[in-house]
Design a protein around this motif. Structure first.
Motif, mmCIF file in Angstrom:
data_model
loop_
_atom_site.group_PDB
_atom_site.id
_atom_site.type_symbol
_atom_site.label_atom_id
_atom_site.label_comp_id
_atom_site.label_asym_id
_atom_site.label_seq_id
_atom_site.Cartn_x
_atom_site.Cartn_y
_atom_site.Cartn_z
ATOM 1 N N VAL A 235 0.835 -1.205 0.000
ATOM 2 C CA VAL A 235 0.000 0.000 0.000
ATOM 3 C C VAL A 235 0.869 1.256 0.000
ATOM 4 O O VAL A 235 0.586 2.223 -0.728
ATOM 5 N N LEU A 236 1.935 1.258 0.791
ATOM 6 C CA LEU A 236 2.852 2.400 0.787
ATOM 7 C C LEU A 236 3.481 2.579 -0.595
ATOM 8 O O LEU A 236 3.606 3.709 -1.085
ATOM 9 N N PHE A 237 3.851 1.485 -1.243
ATOM 10 C CA PHE A 237 4.426 1.555 -2.595
ATOM 11 C C PHE A 237 3.422 2.150 -3.581
ATOM 12 O O PHE A 237 3.782 2.960 -4.440
ATOM 13 N N TYR A 238 2.143 1.731 -3.473
ATOM 14 C CA TYR A 238 1.111 2.283 -4.364
ATOM 15 C C TYR A 238 1.047 3.801 -4.217
ATOM 16 O O TYR A 238 0.964 4.532 -5.215
ATOM 17 N N ALA A 239 1.069 4.266 -2.962
ATOM 18 C CA ALA A 239 0.936 5.705 -2.714
ATOM 19 C C ALA A 239 2.113 6.476 -3.301
ATOM 20 O O ALA A 239 1.937 7.541 -3.911
ATOM 21 N N ILE A 240 3.326 5.945 -3.132
ATOM 22 C CA ILE A 240 4.522 6.605 -3.672
ATOM 23 C C ILE A 240 4.444 6.685 -5.196
ATOM 24 O O ILE A 240 4.672 7.748 -5.798
ATOM 25 N N LEU A 241 4.117 5.578 -5.836
ATOM 26 C CA LEU A 241 4.042 5.553 -7.301
ATOM 27 C C LEU A 241 2.926 6.458 -7.817
ATOM 28 O O LEU A 241 3.094 7.138 -8.840
ATOM 29 N N CYS A 242 1.785 6.468 -7.123
ATOM 30 C CA CYS A 242 0.682 7.339 -7.550
ATOM 31 C C CYS A 242 1.075 8.810 -7.467
ATOM 32 O O CYS A 242 0.754 9.602 -8.361
ATOM 33 N N HIS A 243 1.769 9.178 -6.391
ATOM 34 C CA HIS A 243 2.195 10.573 -6.219
ATOM 35 C C HIS A 243 3.061 11.019 -7.400
ATOM 36 O O HIS A 243 2.801 12.055 -8.027
ATOM 37 N N PHE A 244 4.074 10.235 -7.724
ATOM 38 C CA PHE A 244 4.992 10.611 -8.803
ATOM 39 C C PHE A 244 4.317 10.540 -10.181
ATOM 40 O O PHE A 244 4.525 11.414 -11.030
ATOM 41 N N THR A 245 3.526 9.497 -10.413
ATOM 42 C CA THR A 245 2.889 9.332 -11.728
ATOM 43 C C THR A 245 1.872 10.429 -11.978
ATOM 44 O O THR A 245 1.776 10.960 -13.092
ATOM 45 N N ALA A 246 1.103 10.791 -10.948
ATOM 46 C CA ALA A 246 0.118 11.861 -11.098
ATOM 47 C C ALA A 246 0.794 13.183 -11.438
ATOM 48 O O ALA A 246 0.312 13.937 -12.303
ATOM 49 N N GLN A 247 1.904 13.478 -10.774
ATOM 50 C CA GLN A 247 2.630 14.708 -11.075
ATOM 51 C C GLN A 247 3.107 14.717 -12.522
ATOM 52 O O GLN A 247 2.980 15.727 -13.228
ATOM 53 N N THR A 248 3.674 13.605 -12.975
ATOM 54 C CA THR A 248 4.203 13.525 -14.340
ATOM 55 C C THR A 248 3.077 13.547 -15.363
ATOM 56 O O THR A 248 3.214 14.135 -16.440
ATOM 57 N N PHE A 249 1.956 12.932 -15.025
ATOM 58 C CA PHE A 249 0.777 12.934 -15.912
ATOM 59 C C PHE A 249 0.188 14.329 -16.047
ATOM 60 O O PHE A 249 -0.425 14.663 -17.055
ATOM 61 N N GLY A 250 0.367 15.167 -15.020
ATOM 62 C CA GLY A 250 -0.091 16.550 -15.100
ATOM 63 C C GLY A 250 -1.264 16.897 -14.216
ATOM 64 O O GLY A 250 -1.882 17.954 -14.387
ATOM 65 N N LEU A 251 -1.593 16.037 -13.238
ATOM 66 C CA LEU A 251 -2.665 16.381 -12.310
ATOM 67 C C LEU A 251 -2.198 17.499 -11.378
ATOM 68 O O LEU A 251 -1.021 17.568 -11.028
#
Length: 373
Positions: A137-153
């Motif tokens: 779950v911690l890994f999901y949160a870390i990856l979501c944070h970075f991916t969302a930023q790169t995606f442009g959210l």
């Protein structure tokens, strides 16, 4: 050191780095965080003799958010996992502090990611052998944070997605480790639990007094598929929020690189290829591309063999035309270096030739390799 406590059976795994430094009864260091347990005998000795110092966050959440210390994700790793467990327990028990705890943990993770992005990505790849459900779950949160930023959210949507990643599998937490450890094909009851977990997680959040429909939508949709084959509603295309697709992809990537009782883990190169193939109609194409951009070809924490035959761990992603950067830990002759040597892999003699993925990772002092204090 009277605050040392005994290690609980099941807390440590052969082939996985120690999550904290282990002491003897006199308070002397036996093994440092990052040491990899080599065999069952060593594991038993640690359970018999080893003690650790539990780091607890005693302050209120408001004070945590004002903490301006430079973050060391390796030192904070056990604290983050403990705080996650407390937060999920607060939600499932309907505690009045549930929403405050979730928001506080979200901000703590975001601050940690922004302060030390390469180290946070390294956490995922160094601890991905057999992670517990809380680690996943911690890994999901870390990856979501970075991916969302790169995606442009924007920041608000990114934060909401990070929160969703922490609680989307709330209903699976009690059974997840058992399912991952099982070699048997899932039975009907187990499949039903899995298919119902998004809505059950939403219901638990609602019962805890949390009222955020966008958060609920992300959780409810994170197992929908663009072609309409997902669950629970069979949504398709743009009916599915991009945040839900980012969360689904983060979960999928962690599953790829994670060892389970019923299969081996996939190496980083193959996992990247599979992610790249998902741009073909299964997700918004920009989402897999965003995750691949975050990870780069050799994510931090990956063990690699260099052109000069050294083996090292990737510590930093490429910067302009330089890198990635590796700390060499094993000599060309296979001997362990007493220290570490930084290598710029953009130089021909230090080009990366292969990803190394041994069943048991070599031990390393993470804070020393990443120059953290």
């Amino acid at each position: 050191m009277s605050n040392l406590v005994r290690i609980a059976p099941g807390a440590l795994v052969v082939g996985k780095p120690l999550p904290w430094t282990v002491y003897d009864v006199e308070g002397n260091v036996l093994l440092r965080q990052g040491y990899v347990i080599q065999n069952d005998m060593q594991l038993e000795q640690l359970f018999d003799r080893g003690l650790f110092h539990p780091r607890k966050i005693e302050r209120q959440q408001e004070e945590i958010l004002e903490d301006t210390r430079q973050r060391n994700p390796f030192a904070d790793y056990p604290v983050l996992l403990q705080t996650l467990e407390v937060t999920l327990n607060a939600i499932t028990s309907g505690d009045d502090s549930a929403e405050k705890r979730l928001l506080g943990l979200t901000r703590l993770i975001e601050r940690t990611c922004d302060d030390a992005p390469d180290v946070c990505l390294a956490l995922i790849h160094l601890y991905s052998v057999e992670p517990t459900i809380h680690e996943q779950v911690l890994f999901y949160a870390i990856l979501c944070h970075f991916t969302a930023q790169t995606f442009g959210l924007d920041k608000e949507r990114t934060s909401l997605l990070t929160s969703a990643a922490l609680v989307a599998n709330l209903a699976l937490v009690p059974v997840a480790d058992q399912l991952n450890a099982s070699r048997k094909i899932l039975n009907g009851d187990q499949r039903a639990v899995i298919r119902k977990h998004p809505q059950r997680s939403v219901s638990a959040l609602y019962a805890a007094g949390i009222r955020n429909q966008t958060l609920f939508d992300i959780i409810a949709q994170h197992h929908e598929q663009a072609d309409g084959s997902g669950y629970p509603k069979g949504l398709s295309g743009t009916e599915i929020r991009p945040e839900a697709e980012i969360l689904a992809l983060a979960e999928r990537y962690v599953a790829m690189i994670t060892k389970r009782a019923y299969r081996q883990r996939m190496n980083i190169t193959d996992a990247r290829k599979l992610i790249a193939s998902l741009t073909d109609g299964q997700l918004r194409p920009a989402i897999p591309r965003a995750l691949l951009t975050v990870l780069t070809e050799y994510p931090p924490g990956t063990l690699v063999r260099l052109a000069n035959n050294e083996v090292g761990v990737v510590t930093q992603r490429p910067v302009r035309h330089l890198g990635p950067f590796v700390k060499a830990i094993i000599s060309p002759k296979g001997n362990r270096y007493s220290g570490t040597f930084e290598r710029d892999c953009s130089l021909l003699e230090f080009n990366i030739r292969a990803v190394e993925q041994p069943e048991i990772m070599p031990s390393m002092d993470f804070s020393l390799i990443w120059d953290l204090h």
